[in-house]
Scaffold this active site. Structure first.
Site, mmCIF file in Angstrom:
data_model
loop_
_atom_site.group_PDB
_atom_site.id
_atom_site.type_symbol
_atom_site.label_atom_id
_atom_site.label_comp_id
_atom_site.label_asym_id
_atom_site.label_seq_id
_atom_site.Cartn_x
_atom_site.Cartn_y
_atom_site.Cartn_z
ATOM 1 N N GLU A 92 0.838 -1.217 0.000
ATOM 2 C CA GLU A 92 0.000 0.000 0.000
ATOM 3 C C GLU A 92 0.867 1.258 0.000
ATOM 4 O OE1 GLU A 92 -2.973 0.218 -0.710
ATOM 5 O OE2 GLU A 92 -3.485 -1.892 -0.499
HETATM 6 C C1 LIG Z 1 3.038 -9.506 0.070
HETATM 7 C C2 LIG Z 1 2.711 -8.395 -0.874
HETATM 8 C C3 LIG Z 1 1.399 -8.099 -1.169
HETATM 9 C C4 LIG Z 1 1.093 -7.088 -2.072
HETATM 10 N N1 LIG Z 1 -0.223 -6.863 -2.424
HETATM 11 C C5 LIG Z 1 -0.498 -6.035 -3.482
HETATM 12 C C6 LIG Z 1 -1.814 -5.946 -4.024
HETATM 13 O O1 LIG Z 1 -2.753 -6.568 -3.530
HETATM 14 N N2 LIG Z 1 -1.996 -5.168 -5.105
HETATM 15 C C7 LIG Z 1 -0.990 -4.464 -5.699
HETATM 16 O O2 LIG Z 1 -1.232 -3.781 -6.697
HETATM 17 N N3 LIG Z 1 0.261 -4.508 -5.193
HETATM 18 C C8 LIG Z 1 0.539 -5.277 -4.111
HETATM 19 N N4 LIG Z 1 1.811 -5.368 -3.610
HETATM 20 C C9 LIG Z 1 2.866 -4.547 -4.203
HETATM 21 C C10 LIG Z 1 3.333 -3.454 -3.265
HETATM 22 O O3 LIG Z 1 2.365 -2.459 -3.135
HETATM 23 C C11 LIG Z 1 4.677 -2.945 -3.803
HETATM 24 O O4 LIG Z 1 5.631 -3.971 -3.593
HETATM 25 C C12 LIG Z 1 5.115 -1.667 -3.142
HETATM 26 O O5 LIG Z 1 4.262 -0.609 -3.481
HETATM 27 C C13 LIG Z 1 6.550 -1.274 -3.492
HETATM 28 O O6 LIG Z 1 6.790 -1.372 -4.864
HETATM 29 P P1 LIG Z 1 8.053 -2.201 -5.387
HETATM 30 O O7 LIG Z 1 8.006 -3.537 -4.751
HETATM 31 O O8 LIG Z 1 8.076 -2.148 -6.851
HETATM 32 O O9 LIG Z 1 9.295 -1.451 -4.805
HETATM 33 P P2 LIG Z 1 10.069 -0.141 -5.465
HETATM 34 O O10 LIG Z 1 9.004 0.766 -5.938
HETATM 35 O O11 LIG Z 1 10.995 -0.725 -6.464
HETATM 36 O O12 LIG Z 1 10.782 0.396 -4.227
HETATM 37 C C14 LIG Z 1 12.072 -0.046 -3.774
HETATM 38 C C15 LIG Z 1 12.596 0.963 -2.741
HETATM 39 O O13 LIG Z 1 12.727 2.247 -3.345
HETATM 40 C C16 LIG Z 1 12.000 3.214 -2.633
HETATM 41 N N5 LIG Z 1 11.409 4.184 -3.552
HETATM 42 C C17 LIG Z 1 10.823 3.961 -4.742
HETATM 43 N N6 LIG Z 1 10.362 5.111 -5.261
HETATM 44 C C18 LIG Z 1 10.643 6.077 -4.370
HETATM 45 C C19 LIG Z 1 10.414 7.477 -4.314
HETATM 46 N N7 LIG Z 1 9.760 8.114 -5.287
HETATM 47 N N8 LIG Z 1 10.843 8.149 -3.215
HETATM 48 C C20 LIG Z 1 11.505 7.523 -2.229
HETATM 49 N N9 LIG Z 1 11.743 6.210 -2.223
HETATM 50 C C21 LIG Z 1 11.318 5.497 -3.273
HETATM 51 C C22 LIG Z 1 10.927 2.440 -1.878
HETATM 52 O O14 LIG Z 1 10.488 3.137 -0.734
HETATM 53 C C23 LIG Z 1 11.664 1.152 -1.547
HETATM 54 O O15 LIG Z 1 12.415 1.316 -0.377
HETATM 55 C C24 LIG Z 1 2.126 -6.337 -2.663
HETATM 56 C C25 LIG Z 1 3.466 -6.619 -2.346
HETATM 57 C C26 LIG Z 1 3.763 -7.645 -1.480
HETATM 58 C C27 LIG Z 1 5.216 -7.945 -1.212
#
Ligand SMILES: Cc1cc2nc3c(=O)[nH]c(=O)nc-3n(C[C@H](O)[C@H](O)[C@H](O)COP(=O)(O)OP(=O)(O)OC[C@H]3O[C@@H](n4cnc5c(N)ncnc54)[C@H](O)[C@@H]3O)c2cc1C
Length: 596
Positions: free
Chosen positions: A438
């Site tokens: 989220e």
């Molecule tokens: C168990 C689980 C359940 C989930 N359920 C859902 C779901 O039901 N529906 C859905 O759509 N998604 C879901 N997700 C996805 C989840 O919302 C994302 O994993 C999350 O939003 C982070 O995106 P990412 O994994 O691509 O990480 P990234 O976006 O690649 O982030 C990696 C790091 O970079 C940082 N970062 C990235 N951009 C910025 C910025 N602009 N400023 C500062 N820091 C930044 C982040 O804070 C993090 O520390 C789920 C994920 C998991 C693991």
């Protein structure tokens, strides 16, 4: 380890801090009388404690599994979800018109907390279903509402939220899933979504996927994203289930925690196109998804509170049983570890932060009810702005807090905490996801800085700081060292927060990198000051009641002591955060990328 809902604290916060009596006066909230709410909470506590909590540890040991496109959920989940729906728990805060109970969010919030505390993995299905219901209530057509809301609210079907793709996580501008109009009002959806919570399972007859996708001529970036309903089984005009849609689960993830909840990779349109219908207007999908996300982000904040409460209860019970070492001041033999000052420090830290986060969240829920239901438009608008400021704080701070609390829970257990059979380790592993999904804590903090602080020149933040100062003045009128200390800590906390808000607003254009270097510390600062404010309000109520000879004296005295502890041990960190944000943003960015 069982879970016992902290009903006394919940009732105290509802009635004394979140002002249930005032919420009960709002149009449409008349059913939420103190007696009804007490009965609802007691019933919910029983259900969560007896039916849901016992499935928590077993689900961790035997997670949901995938085979040939289908997911079998952990033992007992199916039956428990049926019972959950039949008892009406999915519908607590949803309109009676669609089969819900129509109670305010303030009443649904402790119910949510109990469910999350009982079993985080299980509770995710209702949490995401709530989000889907919110989005449809806000942006769905009358036909979509008629078709989908009742089965979602009754727990017959569940909802999902499909944002994430391999290249689009925090940055939704990168979403690529396509939606092609078919000329008959429907669309065919093609693409891959990953990490979809409860994207496939066997607990309900149908799954209503809400999917972000782009139409063929959509502008690039977030302005070209639309929202679609793509059911697992198509739904006929009379509400009966039709053909299997082309939305398939190709695998589920193996995870650090929340293992019983299936996290699916969904493939849309590999066999001709998944049929979907547009929600609201084209290209406004992100806006609608934000409605869903605000509900879900608040919900994840409550997951933090629930998990922290469960970890605290478990640690406190263990600390009373485990015998080890003599007391530092001398004792005839070894004592239960709860007699060692450092164990007590950990338990107080866990307890005080959980209580502060609970209070802030419930107060936020009450503000949300005023924002939705008050008769006066200006009052609605003002409260909506405050609620929207609080959402990233409740999500970000409560979840970071829960991770620390769960870590202390393991520490209280010593070596046994590291061993899976106690369950303390599960809470720690489960807590980790809360600061990620989220929107990570950084994404919450970006929201707090950009949309919630800079956009209004810090007006809402300052209005909250003024209220914190009013509480500080009240504390100074009460006799006793606890109140004087709390007033001093609150004064230092509000001063630190004010300086940070000024810094953020003043530098947002001229030195934006410096501002964002301190965004997460700002979120934490806002959390501890606003949480400390609620603890101070609680201490004032406790003092008044004790003076009047009302209520449970032991509970009220513990409230004052816990508030004092929060002031000295948690709120006292405020100035350190201010220094990091205002005085050393440069330190964050001092090294070149090559130096890492
Ligand atoms: C168990 C689980 C359940 C989930 N359920 C859902 C779901 O039901 N529906 C859905 O759509 N998604 C879901 N997700 C996805 C989840 O919302 C994302 O994993 C999350 O939003 C982070 O995106 P990412 O994994 O691509 O990480 P990234 O976006 O690649 O982030 C990696 C790091 O970079 C940082 N970062 C990235 N951009 C910025 C910025 N602009 N400023 C500062 N820091 C930044 C982040 O804070 C993090 O520390 C789920 C994920 C998991 C693991």
């Amino acid at each position: 380890m069982s879970y016992k809902a902290p009903l006394k604290d919940m009732q105290f916060v509802l009635n004394e801090l979140a002002n249930l009596a005032q919420i009960n006066q709002l149009p449409g909230c008349e059913d939420a009388t103190a007696d009804t709410v007490e009965a609802v909470l007691e019933e919910n506590a029983k259900f969560c404690g007896e039916v849901i909590a016992p499935l928590n540890h077993a689900g961790d040991k035997e997670p949901s599994f995938w085979k040939d496109g289908s997911v079998t959920t952990s033992k007992g989940f199916r039956e428990a979800f049926r019972a959950f729906g039949e008892a009406g728990w999915q519908g607590v805060q949803h309109p009676q018109e669609f089969g819900g109970q129509g109670l305010p969010k303030l009443v649904a919030t402790p119910c949510m907390e109990m469910l999350h505390a009982a079993n985080l993995s299980f509770a995710l299905a209702p949490l995401l279903t709530d989000g889907a219901i919110e989005a449809l209530l806000t942006a769905g057509s009358d036909e979509q509402k008629a078709l989908f809301l009742e089965p979602l609210i009754s727990g017959k079907w569940t909802g999902t939220m499909n944002l994430t793709e391999p290249q689009a996580g925090s940055d939704l501008a990168a979403v690529r899933t396509r939606a092609v109009p078919q000329g008959d009002g429907t669309f065919k959806v093609y693409g891959t979504k990953i990490f979809i919570t409860y994207g496939e399972h066997d607990m309900a007859e149908n799954i209503i996927h809400l999917v972000l996708a782009r139409t063929p001529d959509a502008p690039p970036g977030v302005k070209g994203i639309s929202l679609f309903i793509v059911p697992k089984f198509l739904v006929n005009a009379d509400g009966s289930l039709g053909a299997r849609n082309d939305a398939h689960c190709v695998s589920i993830e193996h995870k650090l925690g929340i293992k019983a909840s299936p996290t699916a990779v969904l493939q849309f349109g590999d066999h001709g196109g998944a049929i979907g219908t547009l929600v609201g207007e084209e290209n406004r999908g992100l806006e609608y998804m934000f409605i869903m996300m605000n509900a879900a982000r608040f919900g994840v904040g409550m997951q933090g509170v629930g998990l922290a409460e469960r970890a605290y209860q478990q640690a406190a019970a263990f600390a009373k049983e485990r015998i080890q070492s003599r007391e530092v001041a001398g004792s005839p033999g070894p004592v239960a570890i709860i007699h060692h000052p450092d164990v007590r420090r950990m338990l107080m830290s866990m307890r005080s932060q959980t209580e502060a986060a609970r209070a802030l969240a419930y107060v936020g829920a009450g503000i949300s009810d005023i924002a939705h239901s008050h008769a006066d438009e200006a009052t609605r608008k003002a409260n909506l702005a405050v609620y929207e400021y609080l959402v990233p704080v409740i999500k970000g701070w409560s979840t970071e807090m829960s991770e620390n609390v769960a870590r202390d829970g393991v520490q209280v257990h010593g070596g046994m905490g590291f061993i899976e059979e106690t369950g303390a380790a599960q809470h720690y592993r489960d807590a980790k996801i809360l600061t990620i999904y989220e929107g990570t804590t950084a994404i919450q903090a970006n929201d707090l800085v950009g949309r919630k602080t800079v956009r209004d020149g810090g007006a809402v933040a300052k209005s909250l700081i003024a209220q914190v100062r009013a509480t500080e003045a009240q504390l100074r009128e009460v006799q006793g060292a606890d109140f004087a200390a709390l007033a001093d800590r609150l004064a230092a906390g509000s001063a630190a927060l004010e300086q940070v808000v000024d810094f953020v607003v003043a530098n947002a254009r001229s030195d934006v990198r410096a501002v964002f270097a301190g965004s997460v510390p700002y979120l934490k600062l806002a959390g501890i000051v606003l949480g400390g404010w609620q603890m101070a309000r609680a201490a004032l109520v406790a003092s008044r009641k004790l003076g009047a000879g009302e209520g449970d004296a032991a509970f009220l005295r513990a409230k004052i002591a816990t508030a004092r502890f929060f002031g000295d041990h948690v709120l006292s960190q405020a100035d350190g955060l201010r220094i990091a944000i205002v005085e050393d943003a440069a330190g964050v960015l001092a090294l070149d990328v090559e130096q890492f």
